[in-house]
Motif scaffolding. Sequence first.
Motif, PDB file in Angstrom:
ATOM      1  N   CYS A   1      -6.043   8.727   2.065  1.00  0.00           N
ATOM      2  CA  CYS A   1      -6.546   7.173   1.810  1.00  0.00           C
ATOM      3  C   CYS A   1      -5.196   6.411   1.297  1.00  0.00           C
ATOM      4  CB  CYS A   1      -7.750   7.128   1.043  1.00  0.00           C
ATOM      5  SG  CYS A   1      -7.133   7.842  -0.745  1.00  0.00           S
ATOM      6  N   ASP A   2      -5.260   5.062   1.371  1.00  0.00           N
ATOM      7  CA  ASP A   2      -4.377   4.098   0.972  1.00  0.00           C
ATOM      8  C   ASP A   2      -4.751   3.870  -0.608  1.00  0.00           C
ATOM      9  OD1 ASP A   2      -2.770   4.374   3.076  1.00  0.00           O
ATOM     10  OD2 ASP A   2      -3.808   2.649   3.857  1.00  0.00           O
ATOM     11  N   SER A   3      -3.811   3.235  -1.304  1.00  0.00           N
ATOM     12  CA  SER A   3      -4.092   2.380  -2.442  1.00  0.00           C
ATOM     13  C   SER A   3      -3.113   1.345  -2.411  1.00  0.00           C
ATOM     14  CB  SER A   3      -4.050   3.422  -3.896  1.00  0.00           C
ATOM     15  OG  SER A   3      -2.825   3.786  -4.069  1.00  0.00           O
ATOM     16  N   GLY A   4      -3.270   0.294  -3.375  1.00  0.00           N
ATOM     17  CA  GLY A   4      -2.673  -0.709  -3.190  1.00  0.00           C
ATOM     18  C   GLY A   4      -2.810  -2.133  -3.885  1.00  0.00           C
TER      19      GLY A   4
ATOM     20  N   ILE B   1       3.827   2.961 -10.050  1.00  0.00           N
ATOM     21  CA  ILE B   1       3.324   3.802  -9.075  1.00  0.00           C
ATOM     22  C   ILE B   1       3.229   5.190  -9.900  1.00  0.00           C
ATOM     23  CG2 ILE B   1       3.810   5.016  -6.941  1.00  0.00           C
ATOM     24  CD1 ILE B   1       5.553   2.466  -6.311  1.00  0.00           C
ATOM     25  N   ASP B   2       1.942   5.747  -9.376  1.00  0.00           N
ATOM     26  CA  ASP B   2       1.854   7.338 -10.010  1.00  0.00           C
ATOM     27  C   ASP B   2       2.254   8.114  -9.124  1.00  0.00           C
ATOM     28  OD1 ASP B   2       0.989   9.508 -11.000  1.00  0.00           O
ATOM     29  OD2 ASP B   2      -1.361   8.926 -11.196  1.00  0.00           O
TER      30      ASP B   2
ATOM     31  N   THR C   1       0.914  -1.269  -0.108  1.00  0.00           N
ATOM     32  CA  THR C   1      -0.107  -0.024  -0.123  1.00  0.00           C
ATOM     33  C   THR C   1       0.887   1.119  -0.153  1.00  0.00           C
ATOM     34  OG1 THR C   1      -0.198   0.103   2.521  1.00  0.00           O
ATOM     35  CG2 THR C   1      -1.856  -1.064   1.263  1.00  0.00           C
ATOM     36  N   ILE C   2       0.190   2.153  -0.342  1.00  0.00           N
ATOM     37  CA  ILE C   2       1.041   3.531  -0.450  1.00  0.00           C
ATOM     38  C   ILE C   2      -0.116   4.520  -0.025  1.00  0.00           C
ATOM     39  CG2 ILE C   2       0.390   4.216  -2.943  1.00  0.00           C
ATOM     40  CD1 ILE C   2       3.353   5.360  -3.016  1.00  0.00           C
TER      41      ILE C   2
ATOM     42  N   MET D   1      -0.693  10.454  -5.371  1.00  0.00           N
ATOM     43  CA  MET D   1       0.059   9.341  -5.274  1.00  0.00           C
ATOM     44  C   MET D   1      -0.616   8.090  -5.143  1.00  0.00           C
ATOM     45  SD  MET D   1       3.171   8.961  -3.013  1.00  0.00           S
ATOM     46  CE  MET D   1       3.904  10.557  -3.394  1.00  0.00           C
ATOM     47  N   GLU D   2      -0.378   7.166  -5.974  1.00  0.00           N
ATOM     48  CA  GLU D   2      -1.166   5.740  -5.883  1.00  0.00           C
ATOM     49  C   GLU D   2      -0.423   4.807  -6.344  1.00  0.00           C
ATOM     50  OE1 GLU D   2      -5.119   5.757  -7.560  1.00  0.00           O
ATOM     51  OE2 GLU D   2      -4.446   6.361  -9.687  1.00  0.00           O
TER      52      GLU D   2
END
Length: 126
Positions: free
Chosen positions: A26-29, A83-84, A18-19, A90-91
Amino acid sequence: MTMSLLGVKNRPIGVKVTIYNPNELCDSGIFLHLNYKTWEKDKTIYKKKKEGKYTHLPMIDDYHLDFILKKCGWDIIQNALLIDTNPRKMEVVGVRMVKGLSMTDHLENVVNPESIVKIFKDQDKF
């Protein structure tokens, strides 16, 4: 970025990556599933006599995952991710696959003998 080896009932089930995006809070992963039998140590070969106070840690003692991930696995996983890094969003976009990107995959597709040899060659460890 946070990468975690997850397990249930003393068996590994996968790796969560996750980032955190502080702008959106929020997280994305992604999640990499794994077949725990692939990573199991042969108990007849790796049975060691432990002395003194020792707590058996099944996720570390019964599987090769801890060693592989520490040596090069985390780097291999990070290299496989897209990863963007746009400062506003950022995700983790996904893990690179032959046919594009995915938010889930099998760990064995990412961390395998070919990727291990490649990263050691890239790091001049061979």
